[in-house]
Design a protein around this motif. Structure first.
Motif, PDB file in Angstrom:
ATOM      1  N   HIS A  38       0.759  -1.229   0.009  1.00 51.62           N
ATOM      2  CA  HIS A  38      -0.118   0.223  -0.019  1.00 51.62           C
ATOM      3  C   HIS A  38       0.999   1.155   0.097  1.00 51.62           C
ATOM      4  O   HIS A  38       0.659   2.225  -0.802  1.00 51.62           O
ATOM      5  CB  HIS A  38      -0.908   0.011   1.199  1.00 51.62           C
ATOM      6  CG  HIS A  38      -1.740   0.985   1.247  1.00 51.62           C
ATOM      7  ND1 HIS A  38      -1.557   2.475   1.909  1.00 51.62           N
ATOM      8  CD2 HIS A  38      -3.110   1.431   0.896  1.00 51.62           C
ATOM      9  CE1 HIS A  38      -2.552   3.206   1.772  1.00 51.62           C
ATOM     10  NE2 HIS A  38      -3.472   2.543   1.199  1.00 51.62           N
ATOM     11  N   GLN A  39       1.788   1.253   0.867  1.00 53.80           N
ATOM     12  CA  GLN A  39       2.799   2.529   0.906  1.00 53.80           C
ATOM     13  C   GLN A  39       3.497   2.600  -0.341  1.00 53.80           C
ATOM     14  O   GLN A  39       3.566   3.816  -0.889  1.00 53.80           O
ATOM     15  CB  GLN A  39       3.675   2.098   1.861  1.00 53.80           C
ATOM     16  CG  GLN A  39       3.028   2.414   3.354  1.00 53.80           C
ATOM     17  CD  GLN A  39       4.381   2.209   4.512  1.00 53.80           C
ATOM     18  OE1 GLN A  39       4.805   1.155   4.571  1.00 53.80           O
ATOM     19  NE2 GLN A  39       4.540   3.357   5.251  1.00 53.80           N
ATOM     20  N   GLU A  40       4.023   1.690  -0.943  1.00 53.11           N
ATOM     21  CA  GLU A  40       4.538   1.643  -2.159  1.00 53.11           C
ATOM     22  C   GLU A  40       3.865   2.208  -3.498  1.00 53.11           C
ATOM     23  O   GLU A  40       4.218   2.863  -4.412  1.00 53.11           O
ATOM     24  CB  GLU A  40       5.232   0.247  -2.679  1.00 53.11           C
ATOM     25  CG  GLU A  40       6.618  -0.306  -1.713  1.00 53.11           C
ATOM     26  CD  GLU A  40       7.528   0.659  -1.789  1.00 53.11           C
ATOM     27  OE1 GLU A  40       7.975   1.298  -2.839  1.00 53.11           O
ATOM     28  OE2 GLU A  40       8.139   1.059  -0.800  1.00 53.11           O
ATOM     29  N   LEU A  41       2.643   1.802  -3.337  1.00 52.48           N
ATOM     30  CA  LEU A  41       1.699   2.266  -4.356  1.00 52.48           C
ATOM     31  C   LEU A  41       1.610   3.451  -4.006  1.00 52.48           C
ATOM     32  O   LEU A  41       1.230   4.308  -5.371  1.00 52.48           O
ATOM     33  CB  LEU A  41       0.275   1.195  -4.446  1.00 52.48           C
ATOM     34  CG  LEU A  41      -0.581   1.223  -5.409  1.00 52.48           C
ATOM     35  CD1 LEU A  41       0.383   0.747  -6.762  1.00 52.48           C
ATOM     36  CD2 LEU A  41      -1.687   0.018  -5.368  1.00 52.48           C
ATOM     37  N   ASP A  42       1.225   4.312  -2.891  1.00 53.33           N
ATOM     38  CA  ASP A  42       1.021   5.412  -2.523  1.00 53.33           C
ATOM     39  C   ASP A  42       2.239   6.248  -3.285  1.00 53.33           C
ATOM     40  O   ASP A  42       1.967   7.187  -3.918  1.00 53.33           O
ATOM     41  CB  ASP A  42       0.918   5.573  -1.241  1.00 53.33           C
ATOM     42  CG  ASP A  42       0.386   7.122  -1.002  1.00 53.33           C
ATOM     43  OD1 ASP A  42      -0.704   7.366  -1.353  1.00 53.33           O
ATOM     44  OD2 ASP A  42       1.095   7.992  -0.236  1.00 53.33           O
ATOM     45  N   LYS A  43       3.537   5.751  -2.956  1.00 46.54           N
ATOM     46  CA  LYS A  43       4.608   6.595  -3.457  1.00 46.54           C
ATOM     47  C   LYS A  43       4.282   6.593  -4.978  1.00 46.54           C
ATOM     48  O   LYS A  43       4.679   7.681  -5.743  1.00 46.54           O
ATOM     49  CB  LYS A  43       5.725   5.825  -3.128  1.00 46.54           C
ATOM     50  CG  LYS A  43       6.088   6.055  -1.793  1.00 46.54           C
ATOM     51  CD  LYS A  43       7.489   5.090  -1.291  1.00 46.54           C
ATOM     52  CE  LYS A  43       7.698   5.190  -0.020  1.00 46.54           C
ATOM     53  NZ  LYS A  43       8.723   4.225   0.395  1.00 46.54           N
ATOM     54  N   GLU A  44       4.252   5.403  -5.839  1.00 44.02           N
ATOM     55  CA  GLU A  44       4.203   5.295  -7.070  1.00 44.02           C
ATOM     56  C   GLU A  44       2.905   6.255  -7.847  1.00 44.02           C
ATOM     57  O   GLU A  44       3.274   7.164  -8.590  1.00 44.02           O
ATOM     58  CB  GLU A  44       3.869   3.925  -7.793  1.00 44.02           C
ATOM     59  CG  GLU A  44       3.595   3.729  -9.050  1.00 44.02           C
ATOM     60  CD  GLU A  44       3.450   2.528  -9.480  1.00 44.02           C
ATOM     61  OE1 GLU A  44       3.236   2.333 -10.690  1.00 44.02           O
ATOM     62  OE2 GLU A  44       3.474   1.357  -8.744  1.00 44.02           O
TER      63      GLU A  44
END
Length: 85
Positions: A38-44
């Protein structure tokens, strides 16, 4: 996105479950994986949105829907563990 900014977003996401989030990230590999994804997707998404050309990109909408599904799953796990604990 900087780690500090990301941590602030996480704290605002489910403020009532901060201790449980910390515990589950440490004790539950499935929860930790979903949370990290979820955090990585938010960054992307944030990176894609920085470019005005991408603002009308359907891929961003798809990523946002995927992120929302992850957030729903995170909340479901948190709710189940809060009731059990």
């Amino acid at each position: 996105m900087k780690t500090k900014e990301c941590n602030k977003k996480v704290k605002r996401m489910f403020p009532e479950h901060q201790e449980l989030i910390h515990k589950l990230r440490h004790d539950d590999p499935h929860f930790a994986k979903i949370f990290e994804s979820h955090q990585e997707l938010d960054k992307e998404i944030a990176q894609l949105e920085l470019n005005p050309v991408n603002l009308i990109n359907d891929d961003i909408d798809s990523l946002k829907r995927k992120k929302l599904k992850m957030k729903d799953e995170i909340y479901k796990i948190l709710s189940q563990n809060a009731q059990a604990g």
